[in-house]
Design a protein around this motif. Structure first.
Motif, PDB file in Angstrom:
ATOM      1  N   LEU A 125       0.851  -1.184   0.000  1.00  0.00           N
ATOM      2  CA  LEU A 125       0.000   0.000   0.000  1.00  0.00           C
ATOM      3  C   LEU A 125       0.889   1.237   0.000  1.00  0.00           C
ATOM      4  O   LEU A 125       1.995   1.209   0.561  1.00  0.00           O
ATOM      5  N   ASP A 126       0.389   2.319  -0.601  1.00  0.00           N
ATOM      6  CA  ASP A 126       1.179   3.551  -0.569  1.00  0.00           C
ATOM      7  C   ASP A 126       0.803   4.436   0.604  1.00  0.00           C
ATOM      8  O   ASP A 126       1.292   5.552   0.740  1.00  0.00           O
ATOM      9  N   HIS A 127      -0.089   3.942   1.467  1.00  0.00           N
ATOM     10  CA  HIS A 127      -0.485   4.677   2.676  1.00  0.00           C
ATOM     11  C   HIS A 127      -1.028   3.666   3.678  1.00  0.00           C
ATOM     12  O   HIS A 127      -1.342   2.526   3.323  1.00  0.00           O
ATOM     13  N   VAL A 128      -1.133   4.084   4.912  1.00  0.00           N
ATOM     14  CA  VAL A 128      -1.728   3.224   5.934  1.00  0.00           C
ATOM     15  C   VAL A 128      -3.240   3.441   5.916  1.00  0.00           C
ATOM     16  O   VAL A 128      -3.701   4.572   6.099  1.00  0.00           O
ATOM     17  N   PRO A 129      -4.031   2.412   5.693  1.00  0.00           N
ATOM     18  CA  PRO A 129      -5.478   2.589   5.613  1.00  0.00           C
ATOM     19  C   PRO A 129      -6.072   3.172   6.902  1.00  0.00           C
ATOM     20  O   PRO A 129      -5.850   2.617   7.990  1.00  0.00           O
TER      21      PRO A 129
ATOM     22  N   GLU B 202       2.753   0.492  -5.213  1.00  0.00           N
ATOM     23  CA  GLU B 202       2.168  -0.838  -5.315  1.00  0.00           C
ATOM     24  C   GLU B 202       2.911  -1.703  -6.331  1.00  0.00           C
ATOM     25  O   GLU B 202       2.882  -2.930  -6.249  1.00  0.00           O
ATOM     26  N   GLU B 203       3.551  -1.088  -7.286  1.00  0.00           N
ATOM     27  CA  GLU B 203       4.392  -1.812  -8.237  1.00  0.00           C
ATOM     28  C   GLU B 203       5.838  -1.400  -7.985  1.00  0.00           C
ATOM     29  O   GLU B 203       6.193  -0.240  -8.131  1.00  0.00           O
ATOM     30  N   GLY B 204       6.668  -2.327  -7.560  1.00  0.00           N
ATOM     31  CA  GLY B 204       8.055  -1.993  -7.285  1.00  0.00           C
ATOM     32  C   GLY B 204       8.447  -2.369  -5.872  1.00  0.00           C
ATOM     33  O   GLY B 204       7.951  -3.349  -5.313  1.00  0.00           O
ATOM     34  N   VAL B 205       9.323  -1.582  -5.296  1.00  0.00           N
ATOM     35  CA  VAL B 205       9.876  -1.883  -3.979  1.00  0.00           C
ATOM     36  C   VAL B 205       9.147  -1.068  -2.908  1.00  0.00           C
ATOM     37  O   VAL B 205       8.938   0.135  -3.068  1.00  0.00           O
ATOM     38  N   GLN B 206       8.777  -1.727  -1.838  1.00  0.00           N
ATOM     39  CA  GLN B 206       8.195  -1.051  -0.683  1.00  0.00           C
ATOM     40  C   GLN B 206       9.156  -1.148   0.507  1.00  0.00           C
ATOM     41  O   GLN B 206      10.185  -1.812   0.432  1.00  0.00           O
ATOM     42  N   THR B 207       8.802  -0.483   1.569  1.00  0.00           N
ATOM     43  CA  THR B 207       9.557  -0.575   2.816  1.00  0.00           C
ATOM     44  C   THR B 207       8.699  -1.275   3.857  1.00  0.00           C
ATOM     45  O   THR B 207       7.583  -0.829   4.152  1.00  0.00           O
ATOM     46  N   LEU B 208       9.192  -2.383   4.375  1.00  0.00           N
ATOM     47  CA  LEU B 208       8.493  -3.033   5.474  1.00  0.00           C
ATOM     48  C   LEU B 208       8.551  -2.071   6.663  1.00  0.00           C
ATOM     49  O   LEU B 208       9.631  -1.670   7.101  1.00  0.00           O
ATOM     50  N   THR B 209       7.390  -1.707   7.158  1.00  0.00           N
ATOM     51  CA  THR B 209       7.285  -0.620   8.129  1.00  0.00           C
ATOM     52  C   THR B 209       6.564  -1.079   9.388  1.00  0.00           C
ATOM     53  O   THR B 209       5.554  -1.787   9.311  1.00  0.00           O
ATOM     54  N   LEU B 210       7.092  -0.678  10.527  1.00  0.00           N
ATOM     55  CA  LEU B 210       6.429  -0.917  11.805  1.00  0.00           C
ATOM     56  C   LEU B 210       5.722   0.365  12.224  1.00  0.00           C
ATOM     57  O   LEU B 210       6.356   1.411  12.390  1.00  0.00           O
ATOM     58  N   VAL B 211       4.410   0.292  12.344  1.00  0.00           N
ATOM     59  CA  VAL B 211       3.594   1.417  12.797  1.00  0.00           C
ATOM     60  C   VAL B 211       3.124   1.106  14.213  1.00  0.00           C
ATOM     61  O   VAL B 211       2.544   0.039  14.461  1.00  0.00           O
ATOM     62  N   THR B 212       3.369   1.998  15.134  1.00  0.00           N
ATOM     63  CA  THR B 212       2.916   1.798  16.509  1.00  0.00           C
ATOM     64  C   THR B 212       2.017   2.957  16.923  1.00  0.00           C
ATOM     65  O   THR B 212       2.167   4.082  16.456  1.00  0.00           O
ATOM     66  N   LYS B 213       1.086   2.654  17.790  1.00  0.00           N
ATOM     67  CA  LYS B 213       0.199   3.672  18.352  1.00  0.00           C
ATOM     68  C   LYS B 213       0.457   3.720  19.859  1.00  0.00           C
ATOM     69  O   LYS B 213       0.278   2.706  20.545  1.00  0.00           O
ATOM     70  N   ASP B 214       0.926   4.860  20.355  1.00  0.00           N
ATOM     71  CA  ASP B 214       1.253   4.939  21.777  1.00  0.00           C
ATOM     72  C   ASP B 214      -0.024   5.090  22.607  1.00  0.00           C
ATOM     73  O   ASP B 214      -1.134   5.179  22.080  1.00  0.00           O
ATOM     74  N   GLN B 215       0.154   5.158  23.914  1.00  0.00           N
ATOM     75  CA  GLN B 215      -0.998   5.204  24.810  1.00  0.00           C
ATOM     76  C   GLN B 215      -1.793   6.494  24.682  1.00  0.00           C
ATOM     77  O   GLN B 215      -2.949   6.562  25.102  1.00  0.00           O
ATOM     78  N   ASP B 216      -1.198   7.517  24.091  1.00  0.00           N
ATOM     79  CA  ASP B 216      -1.909   8.778  23.838  1.00  0.00           C
ATOM     80  C   ASP B 216      -2.586   8.784  22.467  1.00  0.00           C
ATOM     81  O   ASP B 216      -3.206   9.779  22.089  1.00  0.00           O
ATOM     82  N   GLY B 217      -2.430   7.694  21.715  1.00  0.00           N
ATOM     83  CA  GLY B 217      -3.036   7.611  20.397  1.00  0.00           C
ATOM     84  C   GLY B 217      -2.171   8.175  19.290  1.00  0.00           C
ATOM     85  O   GLY B 217      -2.595   8.214  18.133  1.00  0.00           O
ATOM     86  N   LYS B 218      -0.940   8.589  19.621  1.00  0.00           N
ATOM     87  CA  LYS B 218      -0.044   9.137  18.612  1.00  0.00           C
ATOM     88  C   LYS B 218       0.612   8.006  17.833  1.00  0.00           C
ATOM     89  O   LYS B 218       1.004   6.980  18.394  1.00  0.00           O
ATOM     90  N   LEU B 219       0.761   8.213  16.512  1.00  0.00           N
ATOM     91  CA  LEU B 219       1.328   7.190  15.646  1.00  0.00           C
ATOM     92  C   LEU B 219       2.812   7.416  15.402  1.00  0.00           C
ATOM     93  O   LEU B 219       3.265   8.558  15.291  1.00  0.00           O
ATOM     94  N   HIS B 220       3.544   6.313  15.305  1.00  0.00           N
ATOM     95  CA  HIS B 220       4.981   6.356  15.024  1.00  0.00           C
ATOM     96  C   HIS B 220       5.275   5.324  13.939  1.00  0.00           C
ATOM     97  O   HIS B 220       4.706   4.236  13.935  1.00  0.00           O
ATOM     98  N   GLN B 221       6.173   5.664  13.020  1.00  0.00           N
ATOM     99  CA  GLN B 221       6.548   4.747  11.945  1.00  0.00           C
ATOM    100  C   GLN B 221       8.051   4.528  11.943  1.00  0.00           C
ATOM    101  O   GLN B 221       8.824   5.464  12.159  1.00  0.00           O
ATOM    102  N   LYS B 222       8.429   3.285  11.665  1.00  0.00           N
ATOM    103  CA  LYS B 222       9.852   2.949  11.564  1.00  0.00           C
ATOM    104  C   LYS B 222      10.041   2.017  10.370  1.00  0.00           C
ATOM    105  O   LYS B 222       9.456   0.930  10.310  1.00  0.00           O
ATOM    106  N   GLY B 223      10.852   2.440   9.395  1.00  0.00           N
ATOM    107  CA  GLY B 223      11.171   1.590   8.259  1.00  0.00           C
ATOM    108  C   GLY B 223      12.147   0.504   8.658  1.00  0.00           C
ATOM    109  O   GLY B 223      13.108   0.756   9.389  1.00  0.00           O
ATOM    110  N   ILE B 224      11.912  -0.707   8.176  1.00  0.00           N
ATOM    111  CA  ILE B 224      12.741  -1.850   8.567  1.00  0.00           C
ATOM    112  C   ILE B 224      13.656  -2.314   7.437  1.00  0.00           C
ATOM    113  O   ILE B 224      14.878  -2.394   7.611  1.00  0.00           O
ATOM    114  N   MET B 225      13.087  -2.592   6.267  1.00  0.00           N
ATOM    115  CA  MET B 225      13.888  -3.111   5.165  1.00  0.00           C
ATOM    116  C   MET B 225      13.075  -3.047   3.876  1.00  0.00           C
ATOM    117  O   MET B 225      11.841  -3.030   3.907  1.00  0.00           O
TER     118      MET B 225
END
Length: 248
Positions: free
Chosen positions: A188-192, A212-235
């Motif tokens: 996906l090109d965005h987080v739904p 969607e066609e090509g290379v993507q980044t495996l990404t870890l998305v976390t939601k903290d206890q305040d509801g704030k989102l964080h993203q970290k690219g893995i590979m």
């Protein structure tokens, strides 16, 4: 020569059959162990890129337990433990063991957790997740694959903890939300937004983000206890595009 004792023949035949089955089971267990060792080596080789020094031992134990060959089409079962993706029909692939391990590790399912997954394919990763969490809800857009996955999971005894439905994974499974962890197995090109809404505070989502066609980044998305989102690219990874209906 005429055999008079048919009971003896039956016992001998059963004994041979049981011995052969035991030998086959031992061979498959050895193959699983070799697969896990290779996954550990591959993960270690990628550690400078992924930041993952070693995989969760619970994830490795789950890989040792789930019979991957049961989730592979019959003609390809000899290759079930090879370190690469395997086609399962409908232009879909069963992910390579390393990718299954990494995504499961990043999702970090724990006892008591409720997990959401898209791209069920034949149900292998759902089975792995079910050994680490309490419930897994998996959505597959291709109905015949969803039916096959449900059948295999039932045959293998995972149906008490894994629930499969045919549908559009983009919209999640709102009736079963919120989820402690989410494993998105299509590009996906965005987080739904629906998935973000269904992710519990303190929750973790693993998703391949990018074109969607090509290379993507495996990404870890976390939601903290305040509801704030964080993203970290893995590979960098390559996944097929998420299939489904109209997007929000």
């Amino acid at each position: 020569m005429r055999v008079r004792d048919s009971g003896l023949v039956l016992v001998l035949a059963l004994g041979f059959g049981l011995g052969l089955a035991a030998a086959q089971a031992a061979d498959l267990a050895d193959q699983r162990e070799q697969m896990v060792r290779l996954v550990e080596l591959e993960a270690a080789a990628l550690s400078s890129e992924t930041g993952i020094k070693e995989l969760d031992p619970r994830v490795l134990a789950a890989l040792r337990q789930v019979p991957r060959e049961a989730f592979v089409p019959e003609p390809l079962r000899a290759y079930a433990y090879e370190p690469h993706p395997l086609p399962v029909g409908y232009e879909q692939n069963l992910a390579a063991p390393l990718l299954v391990a990494l995504m499961t590790h990043l999702a970090a399912p724990r006892p008591g957790d409720v997990v959401f997954e898209t791209g069920t394919d034949t149900g292998y990763q759902a089975a792995v997740l079910s050994l680490l969490a309490t419930e897994v809800y998996s959505v597959e857009v291709i109905e015949p694959l969803a039916d096959r996955a449900a059948r295999i999971l039932n045959d293998q005894g995972y149906d008490d903890h894994v629930f499969v439905q045919a549908g559009d994974g983009y919209y999640g499974w709102p009736e079963k939300a919120p989820f402690d962890a989410m494993v998105i197995k299509e590009a996906l090109d965005h987080v739904p937004p629906p998935l973000l809404q269904q992710l519990k505070r303190g929750g973790r989502m693993v998703i391949p983000l990018g074109p969607e066609e090509g290379v993507q980044t495996l990404t870890l998305v976390t939601k903290d206890q305040d509801g704030k989102l964080h993203q970290k690219g893995i590979m960098p990874v390559r996944f097929s595009p998420l299939q489904g209906g109209e997007r929000l």
